[in-house]
Design an enzyme around this catalytic site. Structure first.
Site, PDB file in Angstrom:
ATOM      1  N   HIS B 163       0.774  -1.131  -0.015  1.00 18.94           N
ATOM      2  CA  HIS B 163       0.051   0.221   0.070  1.00 18.94           C
ATOM      3  C   HIS B 163       0.838   1.306   0.064  1.00 18.94           C
ATOM      4  O   HIS B 163       1.884   1.193   0.563  1.00 18.94           O
ATOM      5  CB  HIS B 163      -0.861   0.072   1.067  1.00 18.94           C
ATOM      6  CG  HIS B 163      -1.275   1.386   1.606  1.00 18.94           C
ATOM      7  ND1 HIS B 163      -1.040   1.975   2.810  1.00 18.94           N
ATOM      8  CD2 HIS B 163      -2.224   1.903   1.029  1.00 18.94           C
ATOM      9  CE1 HIS B 163      -1.526   3.259   2.827  1.00 18.94           C
ATOM     10  NE2 HIS B 163      -2.291   3.236   1.745  1.00 18.94           N
ATOM     11  N   TYR B 166       0.534   9.219  -1.146  1.00 19.89           N
ATOM     12  CA  TYR B 166       1.120  10.403  -0.969  1.00 19.89           C
ATOM     13  C   TYR B 166       0.127  11.783  -1.204  1.00 19.89           C
ATOM     14  O   TYR B 166      -0.740  11.392  -2.195  1.00 19.89           O
ATOM     15  CB  TYR B 166       2.453  10.405  -1.721  1.00 19.89           C
ATOM     16  CG  TYR B 166       3.341   9.423  -1.355  1.00 19.89           C
ATOM     17  CD1 TYR B 166       4.493   9.657  -0.488  1.00 19.89           C
ATOM     18  CD2 TYR B 166       3.423   8.263  -1.930  1.00 19.89           C
ATOM     19  CE1 TYR B 166       5.430   8.861   0.316  1.00 19.89           C
ATOM     20  CE2 TYR B 166       4.409   7.205  -1.435  1.00 19.89           C
ATOM     21  CZ  TYR B 166       5.176   7.539  -0.333  1.00 19.89           C
ATOM     22  OH  TYR B 166       6.037   6.570   0.041  1.00 19.89           O
ATOM     23  N   ARG B 167       0.250  12.519  -0.304  1.00 16.28           N
ATOM     24  CA  ARG B 167      -0.727  13.507  -0.547  1.00 16.28           C
ATOM     25  C   ARG B 167       0.041  14.965  -0.018  1.00 16.28           C
ATOM     26  O   ARG B 167       1.057  15.097   0.977  1.00 16.28           O
ATOM     27  CB  ARG B 167      -1.973  13.432   0.351  1.00 16.28           C
ATOM     28  CG  ARG B 167      -1.626  12.980   1.779  1.00 16.28           C
ATOM     29  CD  ARG B 167      -2.813  12.281   2.440  1.00 16.28           C
ATOM     30  NE  ARG B 167      -2.371  12.211   3.918  1.00 16.28           N
ATOM     31  CZ  ARG B 167      -1.616  11.134   4.479  1.00 16.28           C
ATOM     32  NH1 ARG B 167      -1.400  10.036   3.547  1.00 16.28           N
ATOM     33  NH2 ARG B 167      -1.405  10.985   5.557  1.00 16.28           N
ATOM     34  N   GLU B 319     -16.912   3.252  -3.960  1.00 14.49           N
ATOM     35  CA  GLU B 319     -16.092   2.019  -4.703  1.00 14.49           C
ATOM     36  C   GLU B 319     -14.615   2.512  -4.653  1.00 14.49           C
ATOM     37  O   GLU B 319     -13.840   1.696  -4.845  1.00 14.49           O
ATOM     38  CB  GLU B 319     -16.481   1.978  -6.050  1.00 14.49           C
ATOM     39  CG  GLU B 319     -18.079   1.118  -6.177  1.00 14.49           C
ATOM     40  CD  GLU B 319     -17.972  -0.036  -5.495  1.00 14.49           C
ATOM     41  OE1 GLU B 319     -16.823  -0.735  -5.533  1.00 14.49           O
ATOM     42  OE2 GLU B 319     -18.646  -0.681  -4.988  1.00 14.49           O
TER      43      GLU B 319
END
Lengths: 357, 357
Positions: B163, B166-167, B319
């Site tokens: 997993h 990045y933000r 989703e």
């Protein structure tokens, strides 16, 4: 908050810290004697003596646990329930009965617990839907809660899952302060809609309700439709049943009698439906749809179910709490049902709950 | 609170209400041109002009999304990613790319989002680990957040799940008020312990970290071990990696460069491990253990993961949020690993995180 989690359902009854060991006993032929013996170890002396409501409620859920397990074992014709037992110092304990890898049932569990604890009054306000205006109180109040909870997951995609939970909360000096209530409910979760089955299930609970109060069924049926919402999906988990909480608006003996009748109705409401469908032919597609609905069951239980979420956050026995999860589940990205298919038919009812009786 | 949920990860980027339609495009040969075109529709005019950090961060995650998807497609050798696209009125949008039912991957998804919104300052205090003393402020502040998130679930029980996320958060007038930060991380979740694989993974991230700050790796490795705890199990979800949040303690260009290097490290940290194990022999028991660890993945994501829990409660696109869940998962009541088995070996490490480099 430590104790709040233990108040929801039997799933969250025992903390690991306070267990005095787990022993596994087989219980292939449970008897009335076993039920009585259990009360000897579970109830505190003051509750064992006499014929108080705490004792009678606890005895009744043990009796029901054994009877329901017997009925499920008989239907399964293969696997047997095994029991994990905890006794807590100072009274209380839990009995978790699980049947796994059966002929008919993928997983079936019935958990019972009796918990004595101390609850900050503040916590009571989060433990119920009716805060009872106690949010600012910080005193601890000794309480008793006895609870039975169950989830049954059959293998066949045409045989529905069923859940029930019945519980009695009673605080010290409750006859003076009115701090006691009953909660519970039974609900059904099919993957495919067979109308006559759902009508049978709901009718049987309407009959039980009507014996006690003509308003009960419609009130508790709507409550179940609201409670079992998977909000992020805009769907119910299943096709409902009855759900009630915080019930203390009449003589506790009358509510006990109602709760007892609801519990005694589980076998006749559910077992015939599974018996009817346990050997139905099914396709791979049917199985995958069942598995996706199992995924929805997991979503509801881990994200919304009060017993599960509070239990997990407050140190309940994890295996008893998560006994409710299916053996297997499935998630497909952006799955769409085919128009006019049986899957579309039931999904429409999950989105717009219907009246059945 | 409406907007808070959209701030965590790309999974929770677009609300159904504000979508202006979903179109599915195939993206078998994404080009630099495609990445640039995307920015045309996603960024607001003031962010498109010039060469600001918002634009460069967004362009970079789009480039990385396409490159990583290409690498995964190549490794899979079978299935292709398909892209669902949303554009939001007034700028912003999402691109969710999912590969399903591959040769090597059960499910792999990479989601990108650019969101323009208004956030009550109060909400910022729940959206970060560092409340920035804003808890009492109620004014709304316009913000921009661009994010890329991904989960890859291979089929083979010896090939680990991975997993990353990045933000970049940036509030209006952030050069004056200092309200901007970066967050992110990459972590690995095997079902079986192959020490050299985990050393390779961690070493590669240590190398990236060391290029930027000698303290980064140990700080962000510990942060991952804390963040990815399944608290009710007393286990980590996997074997960690790096995790950081609220990072704004230096020149944003420097943090952007670090974030970029972390993202560019995903393929070389992860792909060789899957390539090595994708065809390993395995038993039914190996598969069932993998499925039980998938169950733990579901528990972490639905109960604890910030992006998932806030996203689900605040109206994100379901989703895209739940793309992270595995195709299938398993729960066995009170499952115990055999002493000295490979399952016991890795479980011990989930319970007591280890140093790898």
């Amino acid at each position: 908050m430590q104790t709040a989690g233990k108040l929801f359902g039997g799933f969250s009854s025992a903390t690991n810290k306070r267990d005095i060991g787990v022993r596994v006993i087989s219980a292939e032929s449970p008897t009335a004697q076993q039920a009585e013996e259990l009360m000897e170890t579970m109830l505190r002396p003051q509750d064992k003596a006499g014929d108080g409501l705490r004792k009678r409620f606890a005895e009744n859920i043990r009796r029901a646990q054994l009877e329901i397990c017997n009925a499920i074992e008989e239907l399964d014709g293969g696997a047997k329930f095994h029991e994990d037992a905890w006794d807590r110092e100072g009274g209380g304990g839990g009995r978790t009965r699980v049947l796994a890898k059966g002929n008919v049932f993928e997983k079936a569990g019935v958990a019972l617990s009796v918990v004595y604890g101390n609850m900050p009054l503040k916590a009571i306000s989060v433990a119920t839907e009716d805060p009872k205006a106690l949010a600012d109180e910080t005193d601890n109040l000794p309480f008793f809660v006895a609870s039975i909870s169950s989830v049954m997951h059959p293998r066949n995609p045409f045989a529905p899952t069923m859940h029930f939970n019945y519980r009695f909360f009673d605080f010290e000096n409750s006859s003076e302060n009115g701090l006691w209530w009953f909660g519970g409910g039974t609900d059904i979760t099919p993957s495919y809609l067979v109308e006559e089955d759902i009508k049978h299930f709901h009718q049987s609970y309407k009959d039980v309700c009507d014996k006690h109060d003509p308003e009960f069924y419609s009130r508790f049926k709507s409550w179940a439709d609201r409670y079992f919402q998977i909000k992020h999906r805009g769907e119910t988990r299943g096709l409902g049943g009855i759900f009630f909480d915080d019930m203390n608006d009449r003589d506790p003996e009358k509510i006990f009698a109602f709760s007892k009748d609801c519990l005694d109705n589980v076998v006749s409401a559910y077992v015939p439906i599974v018996a009817k469908h346990k050997d139905d032919d099914f396709t791979q597609k049917n199985k995958e749809w069942q598995q996706m609905r199992r995924g929805r069951y997991v979503e509801f239980n881990l994200v919304y179910d009060r017993g599960t979420t509070f239990g997990l956050r407050t140190g309940g026995r994890v295996e008893s709490i998560l006994m409710s999860l299916p053996e297997t589940a499935r998630w497909e990205y952006d799955h769409k049902v085919e128009p006019n298919s049986p899957e579309a038919e039931i999904l429409e009812v999950f989105k717009n709950p219907r009246d059945w009786v």
